[in-house]
Scaffold this motif. Structure first.
Motif, PDB file in Angstrom:
ATOM      1  N   LEU A 192       4.013  17.999  17.572  1.00 34.07           N
ATOM      2  CA  LEU A 192       3.161  19.068  18.091  1.00 34.07           C
ATOM      3  C   LEU A 192       1.899  18.413  18.633  1.00 34.07           C
ATOM      4  O   LEU A 192       1.362  17.483  18.022  1.00 34.07           O
ATOM      5  N   THR A 193       1.401  18.895  19.738  1.00 40.41           N
ATOM      6  CA  THR A 193       0.169  18.348  20.294  1.00 40.41           C
ATOM      7  C   THR A 193      -0.556  19.399  21.121  1.00 40.41           C
ATOM      8  O   THR A 193       0.068  20.298  21.687  1.00 40.41           O
ATOM      9  N   ASP A 194      -1.885  19.281  21.143  1.00 40.67           N
ATOM     10  CA  ASP A 194      -2.708  20.105  22.040  1.00 40.67           C
ATOM     11  C   ASP A 194      -3.425  19.229  23.053  1.00 40.67           C
ATOM     12  O   ASP A 194      -4.352  19.689  23.726  1.00 40.67           O
ATOM     13  N   GLY A 195      -3.000  17.974  23.154  1.00 45.65           N
ATOM     14  CA  GLY A 195      -3.625  17.046  24.077  1.00 45.65           C
ATOM     15  C   GLY A 195      -4.756  16.237  23.471  1.00 45.65           C
ATOM     16  O   GLY A 195      -5.134  15.194  24.017  1.00 45.65           O
ATOM     17  N   ARG A 198      -2.152  14.832  17.875  1.00 47.96           N
ATOM     18  CA  ARG A 198      -0.693  14.888  17.795  1.00 47.96           C
ATOM     19  C   ARG A 198      -0.295  14.960  16.330  1.00 47.96           C
ATOM     20  O   ARG A 198      -0.870  14.251  15.493  1.00 47.96           O
ATOM     21  N   LEU A 199       0.666  15.812  16.025  1.00 46.33           N
ATOM     22  CA  LEU A 199       1.236  15.896  14.682  1.00 46.33           C
ATOM     23  C   LEU A 199       2.656  15.360  14.747  1.00 46.33           C
ATOM     24  O   LEU A 199       3.498  15.890  15.469  1.00 46.33           O
ATOM     25  N   VAL A 200       2.914  14.289  13.997  1.00 44.83           N
ATOM     26  CA  VAL A 200       4.235  13.661  13.965  1.00 44.83           C
ATOM     27  C   VAL A 200       4.625  13.446  12.514  1.00 44.83           C
ATOM     28  O   VAL A 200       3.768  13.372  11.626  1.00 44.83           O
ATOM     29  N   PRO A 201       5.926  13.342  12.222  1.00 41.62           N
ATOM     30  CA  PRO A 201       6.342  13.108  10.835  1.00 41.62           C
ATOM     31  C   PRO A 201       5.706  11.846  10.257  1.00 41.62           C
ATOM     32  O   PRO A 201       5.664  10.804  10.908  1.00 41.62           O
ATOM     33  N   LEU A 202       5.195  11.951   9.050  1.00 37.96           N
ATOM     34  CA  LEU A 202       4.651  10.796   8.345  1.00 37.96           C
ATOM     35  C   LEU A 202       5.781   9.815   8.072  1.00 37.96           C
ATOM     36  O   LEU A 202       6.826  10.186   7.546  1.00 37.96           O
ATOM     37  N   SER A 203       5.601   8.554   8.440  1.00 35.43           N
ATOM     38  CA  SER A 203       6.658   7.548   8.291  1.00 35.43           C
ATOM     39  C   SER A 203       6.164   6.388   7.445  1.00 35.43           C
ATOM     40  O   SER A 203       4.969   6.257   7.158  1.00 35.43           O
ATOM     41  N   VAL A 204       7.097   5.525   7.053  1.00 34.90           N
ATOM     42  CA  VAL A 204       6.727   4.389   6.206  1.00 34.90           C
ATOM     43  C   VAL A 204       5.773   3.453   6.937  1.00 34.90           C
ATOM     44  O   VAL A 204       4.962   2.764   6.295  1.00 34.90           O
ATOM     45  N   ALA A 253       1.630  12.963   9.935  1.00 34.68           N
ATOM     46  CA  ALA A 253       0.501  12.119  10.329  1.00 34.68           C
ATOM     47  C   ALA A 253      -0.233  12.820  11.468  1.00 34.68           C
ATOM     48  O   ALA A 253       0.391  13.332  12.399  1.00 34.68           O
ATOM     49  N   ILE A 254      -1.552  12.860  11.380  1.00 35.24           N
ATOM     50  CA  ILE A 254      -2.387  13.346  12.476  1.00 35.24           C
ATOM     51  C   ILE A 254      -2.796  12.125  13.291  1.00 35.24           C
ATOM     52  O   ILE A 254      -3.347  11.162  12.739  1.00 35.24           O
ATOM     53  N   ARG A 255      -2.518  12.157  14.581  1.00 35.97           N
ATOM     54  CA  ARG A 255      -2.854  11.024  15.441  1.00 35.97           C
ATOM     55  C   ARG A 255      -3.811  11.449  16.552  1.00 35.97           C
ATOM     56  O   ARG A 255      -3.777  12.595  17.011  1.00 35.97           O
ATOM     57  N   ASP A 256      -4.638  10.528  16.963  1.00 37.82           N
ATOM     58  CA  ASP A 256      -5.460  10.701  18.147  1.00 37.82           C
ATOM     59  C   ASP A 256      -4.516  10.667  19.349  1.00 37.82           C
ATOM     60  O   ASP A 256      -3.837   9.663  19.582  1.00 37.82           O
ATOM     61  N   ALA A 257      -4.442  11.744  20.095  1.00 40.15           N
ATOM     62  CA  ALA A 257      -3.497  11.811  21.210  1.00 40.15           C
ATOM     63  C   ALA A 257      -3.809  10.763  22.273  1.00 40.15           C
ATOM     64  O   ALA A 257      -2.900  10.294  22.970  1.00 40.15           O
ATOM     65  N   ARG A 291     -15.240  15.695  14.562  1.00 39.03           N
ATOM     66  CA  ARG A 291     -14.771  15.791  15.953  1.00 39.03           C
ATOM     67  C   ARG A 291     -13.787  16.947  16.153  1.00 39.03           C
ATOM     68  O   ARG A 291     -13.178  17.070  17.207  1.00 39.03           O
ATOM     69  N   GLY A 292     -13.629  17.775  15.119  1.00 40.15           N
ATOM     70  CA  GLY A 292     -12.747  18.931  15.239  1.00 40.15           C
ATOM     71  C   GLY A 292     -11.275  18.614  15.116  1.00 40.15           C
ATOM     72  O   GLY A 292     -10.427  19.486  15.368  1.00 40.15           O
ATOM     73  N   PHE A 293     -10.917  17.377  14.714  1.00 38.13           N
ATOM     74  CA  PHE A 293      -9.512  16.994  14.640  1.00 38.13           C
ATOM     75  C   PHE A 293      -8.741  17.843  13.627  1.00 38.13           C
ATOM     76  O   PHE A 293      -7.635  18.299  13.908  1.00 38.13           O
ATOM     77  N   MET A 294      -9.336  18.039  12.444  1.00 39.44           N
ATOM     78  CA  MET A 294      -8.582  18.751  11.413  1.00 39.44           C
ATOM     79  C   MET A 294      -8.423  20.227  11.762  1.00 39.44           C
ATOM     80  O   MET A 294      -7.366  20.818  11.519  1.00 39.44           O
ATOM     81  N   THR A 295      -9.427  20.834  12.332  1.00 38.05           N
ATOM     82  CA  THR A 295      -9.289  22.230  12.752  1.00 38.05           C
ATOM     83  C   THR A 295      -8.146  22.377  13.753  1.00 38.05           C
ATOM     84  O   THR A 295      -7.323  23.292  13.649  1.00 38.05           O
ATOM     85  N   ARG A 296      -8.094  21.486  14.730  1.00 41.74           N
ATOM     86  CA  ARG A 296      -7.019  21.514  15.721  1.00 41.74           C
ATOM     87  C   ARG A 296      -5.660  21.323  15.047  1.00 41.74           C
ATOM     88  O   ARG A 296      -4.689  22.021  15.366  1.00 41.74           O
ATOM     89  N   ALA A 297      -5.580  20.363  14.125  1.00 41.81           N
ATOM     90  CA  ALA A 297      -4.308  20.068  13.467  1.00 41.81           C
ATOM     91  C   ALA A 297      -3.823  21.257  12.652  1.00 41.81           C
ATOM     92  O   ALA A 297      -2.642  21.638  12.704  1.00 41.81           O
TER      93      ALA A 297
END
Length: 363
Positions: A192-195, A198-204, A253-257, A291-297
């Motif tokens: 999922l992303t808003d630009g 990005r929300l992606v599955p948490l991986s090893v 995982a929350i990533r910087d797009a 920076r508003g990352f968590m609100t967006r996520a």
């Protein structure tokens, strides 16, 4: 002794493996994905190994088991086998799908057909095991009508020497075996992303950064348990696909797009289908705060949950003094619902109040 039957299910034909299959078998077994999950087979896998397998298949039928080549429209697609049933009428199946046939439901259709055939032969119970990280195989089991029965810790040694957990599934004769629709479907496109985030599955691969974040004092101050070891966090990350496909929880995982950098962690947990309710939890790396990352996520995940699942309520619990988390939830559309007095245990032996938040499915 199982009869040497040919099984037909739609365009799939399960028949005895034969010499003309040897080249396709060798190509299938020499694939890196196949080799990873079958540590006891030769690697590299050659045509002479395929011919040895054909002899093994013949011997397996003679010893009371079964081994089929799976074909679709005449093309070799994989193999599925059954160990000889034990004295209690229990048999275990295993399968492998060729790279050129993956993603088309071949394994699930074959596993269902063989399981149905086995119960017709008087087999009482059909078992299946899948590695906890082999999400494709976990999905096969559920789509073939198997029910999960638990996890066997460190039950299989992989080719690289690491021990892996196995998830056990079974079908029992006479029980309904409908394919389960996932309560928590995977994201379309895998993220999922808003630009911006990005929300992606948490991986090893995320384990080191996740571990570093969870050990940060500003995170541990609101954690209910002490930080885990890096090894424990790696094992947690290896289980995320299993938790998701079985409807237990989603770990992201929350990533910087813009850069792809690991920014934080977001989870949907405590999933209660009977209530249509789940809880979110989250943590953010210090460098990404403000920076508003968590609100967006949080908005992205909750909007997805109401659009793609049957959830009616998404809740969150926060320490009464965690004003930064309160602000995230307010901006993400949550409202305060209740106060749980002295709920959270603190390291000094005291307890903190919990503010409960909720966001409801739009009417």
């Amino acid at each position: 002794m199982l009869p040497r039957d040919v099984i037909s299910t739609g365009p799939l034909i399960l028949r005895m493996p034969a010499e003309p299959d040897a080249e396709a078998i060798a190509r299938m077994m020499d694939d890196p994905v196949t080799a990873r999950h079958l540590p006891l087979v030769p690697s590299p896998y050659r045509i002479e190994d395929a011919r040895a397998y054909l002899k093994y298949a013949e011997d397996k039928w003679a010893s009371g088991g079964a081994e089929w080549a799976v074909t679709e429209d005449g093309r070799y697609c994989g193999a599925i086998g059954v160990q000889p049933p034990d004295r209690w009428g229990t048999a275990e199946i295993g399968y492998v799908v060729a790279p050129w046939a993956r993603g088309r439901g071949v394994a699930a259709r074959a596993a269902r057909a063989v399981s149905d055939w086995l119960t017709d032969q008087g087999v009482h119970r059909v078992e299946l095991q899948a590695e906890v990280e082999n999400v494709a195989s976990l999905r096969v089991a559920l789509r073939a009508g198997f029910r999960e029965e638990g996890r066997r810790r460190k039950a299989k040694r992989l080719r690289d020497g690491r021990w892996a957990d196995l998830v056990s599934f079974a079908r029992v004769a006479g029980e309904p075996a409908a394919a389960e629709e996932p309560y928590l479907p995977f994201f379309d496109g895998g993220e999922l992303t808003d630009g911006v985030v990005r929300l992606v599955p948490l991986s090893v691969e995320d384990a080191p950064e996740y571990h570093r974040m969870m050990c940060d004092p500003s995170v541990t101050a609101y954690s209910l348990t002490p930080p885990a070891s890096l090894e424990e966090d790696e094992q947690r990350c290896r289980c995320t696909g299993y938790w998701w496909v079985t409807g237990q929880r989603i770990e992201l995982a929350i990533r910087d797009a813009a850069t792809g950098a690991f920014a934080g962690h977001l989870q949907l947990m405590q999933v209660l289908p009977v209530l249509g309710q789940a809880m979110i939890g989250y943590s953010l790396m210090p460098d990404f705060r403000g920076r508003g990352f968590m609100t967006r996520a949080v908005r992205l995940l909750v909007d997805w949950a109401f659009a793609r699942t049957a959830l009616h309520r998404v809740v969150a619990g926060t320490d009464v003094v965690n004003t930064a988390s309160h602000a995230v939830l307010e901006r993400a559309g949550f409202s305060r619902e209740s106060l749980h007095r002295e709920l959270f245990p603190k390291p000094d032996g005291t307890r903190a109040d919990d503010v409960e938040w909720v966001r409801l499915r739009p009417s």
